[in-house]
Design a protein around this motif. Structure first.
Motif, PDB file in Angstrom:
ATOM      1  N   LEU A 160       2.936  -3.798 -12.506  1.00  0.00           N
ATOM      2  CA  LEU A 160       2.848  -5.109 -11.849  1.00  0.00           C
ATOM      3  C   LEU A 160       4.216  -5.552 -11.327  1.00  0.00           C
ATOM      4  CD1 LEU A 160       0.428  -7.019 -14.240  1.00  0.00           C
ATOM      5  CD2 LEU A 160      -0.052  -6.192 -11.939  1.00  0.00           C
ATOM      6  N   ILE A 161       5.244  -5.311 -12.109  1.00  0.00           N
ATOM      7  CA  ILE A 161       6.599  -5.670 -11.680  1.00  0.00           C
ATOM      8  C   ILE A 161       7.006  -4.852 -10.467  1.00  0.00           C
ATOM      9  CG2 ILE A 161       9.025  -5.550 -12.379  1.00  0.00           C
ATOM     10  CD1 ILE A 161       7.968  -6.208 -15.258  1.00  0.00           C
ATOM     11  N   ILE A 162       6.717  -3.556 -10.494  1.00  0.00           N
ATOM     12  CA  ILE A 162       7.049  -2.701  -9.354  1.00  0.00           C
ATOM     13  C   ILE A 162       6.270  -3.141  -8.117  1.00  0.00           C
ATOM     14  CG2 ILE A 162       6.846  -0.346  -8.451  1.00  0.00           C
ATOM     15  CD1 ILE A 162       7.411   0.618 -11.336  1.00  0.00           C
ATOM     16  N   LYS A 163       4.991  -3.478  -8.283  1.00  0.00           N
ATOM     17  CA  LYS A 163       4.172  -3.950  -7.159  1.00  0.00           C
ATOM     18  C   LYS A 163       4.746  -5.231  -6.573  1.00  0.00           C
ATOM     19  CE  LYS A 163      -0.327  -5.836  -5.995  1.00  0.00           C
ATOM     20  NZ  LYS A 163       0.264  -7.040  -5.459  1.00  0.00           N
ATOM     21  N   ASP A 164       5.153  -6.172  -7.432  1.00  0.00           N
ATOM     22  CA  ASP A 164       5.739  -7.414  -6.944  1.00  0.00           C
ATOM     23  C   ASP A 164       7.048  -7.156  -6.199  1.00  0.00           C
ATOM     24  OD1 ASP A 164       3.637  -8.881  -7.937  1.00  0.00           O
ATOM     25  OD2 ASP A 164       4.700  -9.506  -9.767  1.00  0.00           O
ATOM     26  N   ALA A 165       7.865  -6.248  -6.725  1.00  0.00           N
ATOM     27  CA  ALA A 165       9.123  -5.919  -6.055  1.00  0.00           C
ATOM     28  C   ALA A 165       8.857  -5.309  -4.678  1.00  0.00           C
ATOM     29  CB  ALA A 165       9.946  -4.966  -6.914  1.00  0.00           C
ATOM     30  N   LEU A 166       7.859  -4.452  -4.588  1.00  0.00           N
ATOM     31  CA  LEU A 166       7.516  -3.862  -3.290  1.00  0.00           C
ATOM     32  C   LEU A 166       6.942  -4.907  -2.340  1.00  0.00           C
ATOM     33  CD1 LEU A 166       6.005  -0.433  -4.385  1.00  0.00           C
ATOM     34  CD2 LEU A 166       8.196  -0.853  -3.262  1.00  0.00           C
ATOM     35  N   ASP A 167       6.178  -5.869  -2.861  1.00  0.00           N
ATOM     36  CA  ASP A 167       5.657  -6.952  -2.016  1.00  0.00           C
ATOM     37  C   ASP A 167       6.794  -7.801  -1.447  1.00  0.00           C
ATOM     38  OD1 ASP A 167       3.057  -6.147  -2.395  1.00  0.00           O
ATOM     39  OD2 ASP A 167       2.611  -7.653  -3.946  1.00  0.00           O
ATOM     40  N   VAL A 168       7.793  -8.090  -2.279  1.00  0.00           N
ATOM     41  CA  VAL A 168       8.954  -8.849  -1.805  1.00  0.00           C
ATOM     42  C   VAL A 168       9.692  -8.056  -0.735  1.00  0.00           C
ATOM     43  CG1 VAL A 168      11.219  -9.724  -2.507  1.00  0.00           C
ATOM     44  CG2 VAL A 168       9.214 -10.199  -3.910  1.00  0.00           C
ATOM     45  N   TRP A 169       9.838  -6.757  -0.958  1.00  0.00           N
ATOM     46  CA  TRP A 169      10.518  -5.920   0.025  1.00  0.00           C
ATOM     47  C   TRP A 169       9.752  -5.898   1.353  1.00  0.00           C
ATOM     48  CZ3 TRP A 169       9.122  -1.151   2.287  1.00  0.00           C
ATOM     49  CH2 TRP A 169      10.130  -0.556   3.026  1.00  0.00           C
ATOM     50  N   LYS A 170       8.414  -5.774   1.260  1.00  0.00           N
ATOM     51  CA  LYS A 170       7.609  -5.774   2.485  1.00  0.00           C
ATOM     52  C   LYS A 170       7.728  -7.105   3.215  1.00  0.00           C
ATOM     53  CE  LYS A 170       3.532  -4.443   0.989  1.00  0.00           C
ATOM     54  NZ  LYS A 170       2.164  -3.920   0.862  1.00  0.00           N
ATOM     55  N   GLN A 171       7.788  -8.201   2.474  1.00  0.00           N
ATOM     56  CA  GLN A 171       7.935  -9.515   3.095  1.00  0.00           C
ATOM     57  C   GLN A 171       9.284  -9.622   3.805  1.00  0.00           C
ATOM     58  OE1 GLN A 171       7.693 -12.741   0.333  1.00  0.00           O
ATOM     59  NE2 GLN A 171       7.896 -14.302   1.911  1.00  0.00           N
ATOM     60  N   GLU A 172      10.344  -9.137   3.174  1.00  0.00           N
ATOM     61  CA  GLU A 172      11.655  -9.151   3.809  1.00  0.00           C
ATOM     62  C   GLU A 172      11.656  -8.309   5.082  1.00  0.00           C
ATOM     63  OE1 GLU A 172      14.449  -7.851   0.896  1.00  0.00           O
ATOM     64  OE2 GLU A 172      14.395  -9.743  -0.209  1.00  0.00           O
TER      65      GLU A 172
END
Length: 173
Positions: free
Chosen positions: A117-129
């Motif tokens: 879940l943490i990795i998924k959230d980090a990737l979501d933040v990266w995709k948003q950036e």
């Protein structure tokens, strides 16, 4: 029983490393506060003016989410990956690990749920950036296109006016 002792040793090391991180963070914050008290405000203003602000927003400080990610999320993900690697390495070298693989896979699954879940959230933040960067570059490119178009129209208008003026002067002669 021997497997659980090994698992407990690994978890103890992980908790000790998290404790060290917490202690280092507390010492850093304390030292930073002491430096702010010691250094006069005029010197602090000069130091702050000299260093460029690297964040997107001015005055952006450390938030609770930053501390959470640094203190909980990062060690959890590293513990999960490290333990999985340890199980694989030990399983290749020791056949007793393969006999008790259910206990190891259970622990890996328990650690893996929050870690994923943490990795998924980090990737979501990266995709948003990345999406924000893409949108910015699209707007910037459109602004350059509009500027060049307006510049070309202005140059054509100036040339047209110059030719009209030249034509009027020739007609008066």
């Amino acid at each position: 029983m021997n497997i659980w002792i090994t698992i407990l040793e690994i978890l103890a090391v992980a908790l000790a490393s998290m404790g060290c991180l917490v202690m280092i963070t507390v010492l850093y914050v304390f030292a930073r506060q002491q430096v702010r008290r010691i250094v006069p405000k005029k010197e602090m203003k000069q130091v702050e003016q000299e260093k460029p602000i690297m964040s997107k927003e001015k005055g952006e400080g450390v938030t609770f989410n930053d501390i959470f990610m640094f203190m909980i999320a990062v060690p959890l993900v590293l513990l999960w990956v490290g333990f999985a690697g340890f199980v694989i390495h030990t399983g290749l070298n020791n056949s007793s690990v393969l006999e008790n693989i259910e206990a190891y896979t259970t622990l890996i699954a328990i650690l893996g749920g929050p870690a994923l879940l943490i990795i998924k959230d980090a990737l979501d933040v990266w995709k948003q950036e990345q999406a924000e960067k893409t949108a910015f570059y699209k707007v910037k490119a459109q602004a350059v296109i509009d500027y060049n178009d307006a510049n070309q129209k202005q140059s054509q208008m100036i040339e047209t006016k110059a030719q009209e003026q030249e034509h009027k002067m020739e007609m008066k002669k």
